[in-house]
Enzyme design. Sequence first.
Site, PDB file in Angstrom:
ATOM      1  N   SER B  27      96.343  61.520  23.472  1.00 38.69           N
ATOM      2  CA  SER B  27      96.896  62.881  23.520  1.00 38.69           C
ATOM      3  C   SER B  27      96.391  63.576  22.266  1.00 38.69           C
ATOM      4  CB  SER B  27      98.427  62.867  23.495  1.00 38.69           C
ATOM      5  OG  SER B  27      98.918  62.304  24.679  1.00 38.69           O
ATOM      6  N   GLU B  28      95.797  64.750  22.410  1.00 31.33           N
ATOM      7  CA  GLU B  28      95.105  65.321  21.254  1.00 31.33           C
ATOM      8  C   GLU B  28      96.048  65.802  20.159  1.00 31.33           C
ATOM      9  OE1 GLU B  28      94.626  66.474  24.344  1.00 31.33           O
ATOM     10  OE2 GLU B  28      94.588  68.670  24.421  1.00 31.33           O
ATOM     11  N   ASN B  29      97.358  65.842  20.441  1.00 28.97           N
ATOM     12  CA  ASN B  29      98.297  66.149  19.367  1.00 28.97           C
ATOM     13  C   ASN B  29      98.461  64.982  18.400  1.00 28.97           C
ATOM     14  OD1 ASN B  29      99.491  64.980  21.702  1.00 28.97           O
ATOM     15  ND2 ASN B  29     101.509  65.367  20.864  1.00 28.97           N
ATOM     16  N   GLY B  30      97.794  63.828  18.689  1.00 29.57           N
ATOM     17  CA  GLY B  30      97.780  62.777  17.667  1.00 29.57           C
ATOM     18  C   GLY B  30      98.282  61.423  18.111  1.00 29.57           C
ATOM     19  N   SER B  69      92.473  63.355  15.062  1.00 26.35           N
ATOM     20  CA  SER B  69      92.438  63.478  16.518  1.00 26.35           C
ATOM     21  C   SER B  69      91.172  64.191  16.971  1.00 26.35           C
ATOM     22  CB  SER B  69      93.688  64.224  16.997  1.00 26.35           C
ATOM     23  OG  SER B  69      93.874  64.010  18.367  1.00 26.35           O
TER      24      SER B  69
END
Lengths: 215, 198
Positions: B27-30, B69
Amino acid sequence: MKPIRLADAVELIPEGASLMIGGFMGVGTPERVIDELVRQGKRELTIIANDTAMPGRGIGKLIDAELVRKVVASHIGLNPVTQKQMIEQRITVDLVPQGTLIERIRSGGFGLGGVLTPTGVGTVVEEGKQKIEVDGRSYLLETALRADFALIGAFLSDYLGNLTYALTAQNFNPVMAMAADKTIVTAEHVVPVGFIPPDHVVTPAPLVDYVIANG
Amino acid sequence: MLVNLGIGIPTLVANYVPDGIRVFFQSENGLIGTGPVPEEGLIQPLLSDAAGRPVTALPGACTFDSAMSFGLIRGGHVDMTVLGGLQVDQQGLLANWMIPGKMVPGMGGAMDLVSGAKRVVVAMQHTAKGQPKILKACSLPLTSARPVDLVVSEMAVIAFPDGRAALVERAPGVTVEQILASTEAALAIPDNVPEMKL
């Protein structure tokens, strides 16, 4: 680092200030500082953040209260109020690819003039920017961003201001903590010095100006 | 392999990973190791997906900040991304982030993902309101100058070898003629177009 009362911390922020605010769809956003900005009615703010969350949550509360003049963000799609204010030209929104936004902030905090990124080449994002060839590949020069204040949501702060973050509440927080003139932190828990092992400190205490304990 | 899924149809991909393949979802939020939505009562408010919804983390998961990320994404460390699409042109160029004057949500991480992931797959409906979405040229603003590798729709699988759209598979019961009628782009048709195995 100085401990500070919430109201006093927000009183330091003048109207028209530029604020970097940590969080991703409200996760990791220092919610109590947002609430106090709304209570004190600080207007004409410039907000640099990944997104504006949603109405009633995180940065969305600043949008709801019409305190924001300009937003620099990667995504506003989940906040119809931001989109409405943008379409009615009551706020300006600069949309920046997310990986570019975090690198521009990192540049601001790390003493760089900017970064070269392939993201955005051949799209509307390249308009008005320098394109630079390195080893036969095109990059855009994306310049550094800084702000007057960084509003940071941390998980732990020790009495000196050493910080750790939790899970996906890290997001923009540790990078923003380096990129503003003053850094104001809310911590979920304040703990004794030594509780956070040196290897686990993400934001070193000298970067932190004020800590508000969430209690 | 490390895979990033976009919002919408692409999210469903996680339900169809074959046995024996180890996939880490980012998930690109980390987060690497994104798990399913938690049961009620087990929600951790500081653990969310890229739409801000609560998720779980699988054994072996790790979390990190947004610079890491997007270093993973731009740096070519993500093996595959599956994204939604508004339009794809016959060279494989994708438009999926705005409709001028109508919908301006922002590009989020889409531009970085298309520019940086090793393999880019678009999962989308073949047409929108009966109009083709696979076109000679996109009328909407492009997401990247880098062409995608594959488009998967409910009608067809289309690849872009040598910068030209080519039909690879058709959905069960769908004919090549039906696909051509729903596609504006020039589409190379091999002698044999097998049905998708579902």
